[in-house]
Design an enzyme around this catalytic site. Structure first.
Site, PDB file in Angstrom:
ATOM      1  N   LYS A   1       0.817  -1.211   0.000  1.00 22.33           N
ATOM      2  CA  LYS A   1       0.000   0.000   0.000  1.00 22.33           C
ATOM      3  C   LYS A   1       0.860   1.275   0.000  1.00 22.33           C
ATOM      4  O   LYS A   1       0.652   2.154  -0.818  1.00 22.33           O
ATOM      5  CB  LYS A   1      -0.917   0.040   1.235  1.00 22.33           C
TER       6      LYS A   1
ATOM      7  N   ARG B   1      -9.944   0.793   7.961  1.00 25.11           N
ATOM      8  CA  ARG B   1      -9.589  -0.543   8.429  1.00 25.11           C
ATOM      9  C   ARG B   1     -10.702  -1.203   9.211  1.00 25.11           C
ATOM     10  O   ARG B   1     -10.571  -2.373   9.566  1.00 25.11           O
ATOM     11  CB  ARG B   1      -8.373  -0.434   9.351  1.00 25.11           C
TER      12      ARG B   1
ATOM     13  N   ARG C   1      11.781  -5.748   5.330  1.00 21.80           N
ATOM     14  CA  ARG C   1      11.486  -4.345   5.025  1.00 21.80           C
ATOM     15  C   ARG C   1      12.360  -3.396   5.846  1.00 21.80           C
ATOM     16  O   ARG C   1      12.597  -3.605   7.026  1.00 21.80           O
ATOM     17  CB  ARG C   1      10.012  -4.064   5.322  1.00 21.80           C
TER      18      ARG C   1
ATOM     19  N   ARG D   1      11.101  -1.560  11.285  1.00 23.45           N
ATOM     20  CA  ARG D   1      10.011  -1.165  12.172  1.00 23.45           C
ATOM     21  C   ARG D   1       9.852  -2.157  13.320  1.00 23.45           C
ATOM     22  O   ARG D   1      10.002  -3.344  13.131  1.00 23.45           O
ATOM     23  CB  ARG D   1       8.695  -1.110  11.381  1.00 23.45           C
TER      24      ARG D   1
ATOM     25  N   ARG E   1      -0.732  -8.889  13.153  1.00 21.70           N
ATOM     26  CA  ARG E   1      -1.267  -7.898  12.212  1.00 21.70           C
ATOM     27  C   ARG E   1      -2.052  -8.575  11.093  1.00 21.70           C
ATOM     28  O   ARG E   1      -3.084  -8.078  10.650  1.00 21.70           O
ATOM     29  CB  ARG E   1      -0.135  -7.051  11.632  1.00 21.70           C
TER      30      ARG E   1
HETATM   31  P1  ADP Z   1       0.729  -2.182   8.046  1.00 23.62           P
HETATM   32  O1  ADP Z   1       2.110  -2.198   7.495  1.00 23.62           O
HETATM   33  O2  ADP Z   1       0.447  -3.303   9.007  1.00 23.62           O
HETATM   34  O3  ADP Z   1      -0.330  -1.993   6.992  1.00 23.62           O
HETATM   35  P2  ADP Z   1       0.522   0.563   9.050  1.00 23.62           P
HETATM   36  O4  ADP Z   1       1.845   1.190   8.899  1.00 23.62           O
HETATM   37  O5  ADP Z   1      -0.559   0.961   8.100  1.00 23.62           O
HETATM   38  O6  ADP Z   1       0.694  -1.014   9.089  1.00 23.62           O
HETATM   39  O7  ADP Z   1      -0.023   0.813  10.547  1.00 23.62           O
HETATM   40  C1  ADP Z   1       0.769   0.537  11.679  1.00 23.62           C
HETATM   41  C2  ADP Z   1      -0.100   0.476  12.922  1.00 23.62           C
HETATM   42  O8  ADP Z   1      -0.781   1.737  13.109  1.00 23.62           O
HETATM   43  C3  ADP Z   1      -1.224  -0.559  12.867  1.00 23.62           C
HETATM   44  O9  ADP Z   1      -0.780  -1.833  13.250  1.00 23.62           O
HETATM   45  C4  ADP Z   1      -2.233   0.045  13.864  1.00 23.62           C
HETATM   46  O10 ADP Z   1      -1.859  -0.184  15.196  1.00 23.62           O
HETATM   47  C5  ADP Z   1      -2.112   1.529  13.601  1.00 23.62           C
HETATM   48  N1  ADP Z   1      -3.077   2.000  12.569  1.00 23.62           N
HETATM   49  C6  ADP Z   1      -2.780   2.533  11.355  1.00 23.62           C
HETATM   50  N2  ADP Z   1      -3.905   2.834  10.658  1.00 23.62           N
HETATM   51  C7  ADP Z   1      -4.948   2.475  11.443  1.00 23.62           C
HETATM   52  C8  ADP Z   1      -6.367   2.529  11.315  1.00 23.62           C
HETATM   53  N3  ADP Z   1      -6.942   2.997  10.201  1.00 23.62           N
HETATM   54  N4  ADP Z   1      -7.118   2.067  12.344  1.00 23.62           N
HETATM   55  C9  ADP Z   1      -6.565   1.589  13.464  1.00 23.62           C
HETATM   56  N5  ADP Z   1      -5.237   1.500  13.662  1.00 23.62           N
HETATM   57  C10 ADP Z   1      -4.422   1.941  12.674  1.00 23.62           C
END
Ligand code: ADP
Ligand code: ZN
Length: 219
Positions: free
Chosen positions: A9, A84, A118, A151, A162
């Site tokens: 994404k 989400r 990553r 990360r 996740r």
């Molecule tokens: P990923 O690589 O898992 O897609 P992100 O970088 O998008 O992760 O998000 C990292 C963390 O930030 C998530 O695991 C969550 O804890 C929080 N987070 C991000 N976006 C949202 C959202 N829309 N709703 C709830 N929590 C979120």
């Protein structure tokens, strides 16, 4: 952009932003910035992020809606990591019309390989990968010279959580957006597919969507 963690994404959204001239808004980046800056909100959400769980809806929705008020978002935006949950989708829909939802389909094996390799730039957030998208100089960002790091939530146990959260809570949104007629699927079954191939597909969807909108208006 809808898809499991590690589906690309952020990588695709940051390329699309450069081409389309609308901001790339990543709620994950916003969460990490709040935590890093040790704000009041940052302290409240760190525990969720560390465990790979979702931040509570009221907090993340308020953060996102605040961001969408800024001038650069008035002509459109690309959302990455939002929505989400069903609640988030409903709240967003009250204020904005979503033209296109790109659903990234990626098998779990590829996700795990990607996330465990990553690297992210500490300064500008650019994304690299030890296997597939290596920086020119080890551990250094090609774009800004910043230091690359892994990360905290890209550890195997947190990656698994996740993915579980995604399947359980976020995946139902696929059906929600499909029924609204705005969802387009992209498939990536090969770890080595260059990002630009996927970006081209998404640009194709955007062109189709714009054509349809123009026809509706002119019609
Ligand atoms: P990923 O690589 O898992 O897609 P992100 O970088 O998008 O992760 O998000 C990292 C963390 O930030 C998530 O695991 C969550 O804890 C929080 N987070 C991000 N976006 C949202 C959202 N829309 N709703 C709830 N929590 C979120
Ligand atoms: Zn950088």
């Amino acid at each position: 952009m809808l898809g499991p963690p590690g589906s690309g994404k952020g990588t695709y959204a940051s390329r699309l932003t450069a081409i389309l001239g609308v901001p790339h808004i990543s709620t994950g980046d916003m969460v990490r910035e709040e935590i890093k800056a040790q704000t009041e909100i940052g302290r409240r959400i760190k525990e969720y992020s560390d465990r790979g769980e979702l931040v509570p809806d009221d907090i993340i929705i308020a953060m996102l809606l605040e961001r969408l008020k800024k001038p650069d978002a008035q002509r459109g935006f690309i959302l990455d990591g939002f929505t989400r949950t069903l609640k988030q989708a409903e709240e967003l829909e009250k204020l904005f019309r979503i033209n296109l939802v790109v659903n990234l389909n990626v098998p779990d094996e590829i996700i795990i390989q990607r996330l465990s390799n990553r690297l992210v730039c500490r300064r500008c957030g650019a994304i690299y990968n030890r296997l597939t998208l290596k920086p020119k100089v080890d551990e250094i960002c090609d774009l800004c010279g910043g230091e690359l790091y892994q990360r905290d939530d890209d550890k195997p146990e947190v990656i698994r959580e996740r993915l579980n959260v995604y399947r359980r809570i976020t995946e139902p949104l696929i059906r929600y957006y499909r029924e609204k007629g705005v969802l387009k699927d992209v498939y990536c079954n090969d770890l080595m597919t260059p990002p630009d191939v996927i970006v081209e597909k998404i640009l194709g969807f955007i062109r189709d969507m714009e054509k349809e909108e123009a026809e509706k208006k002119g019609g």
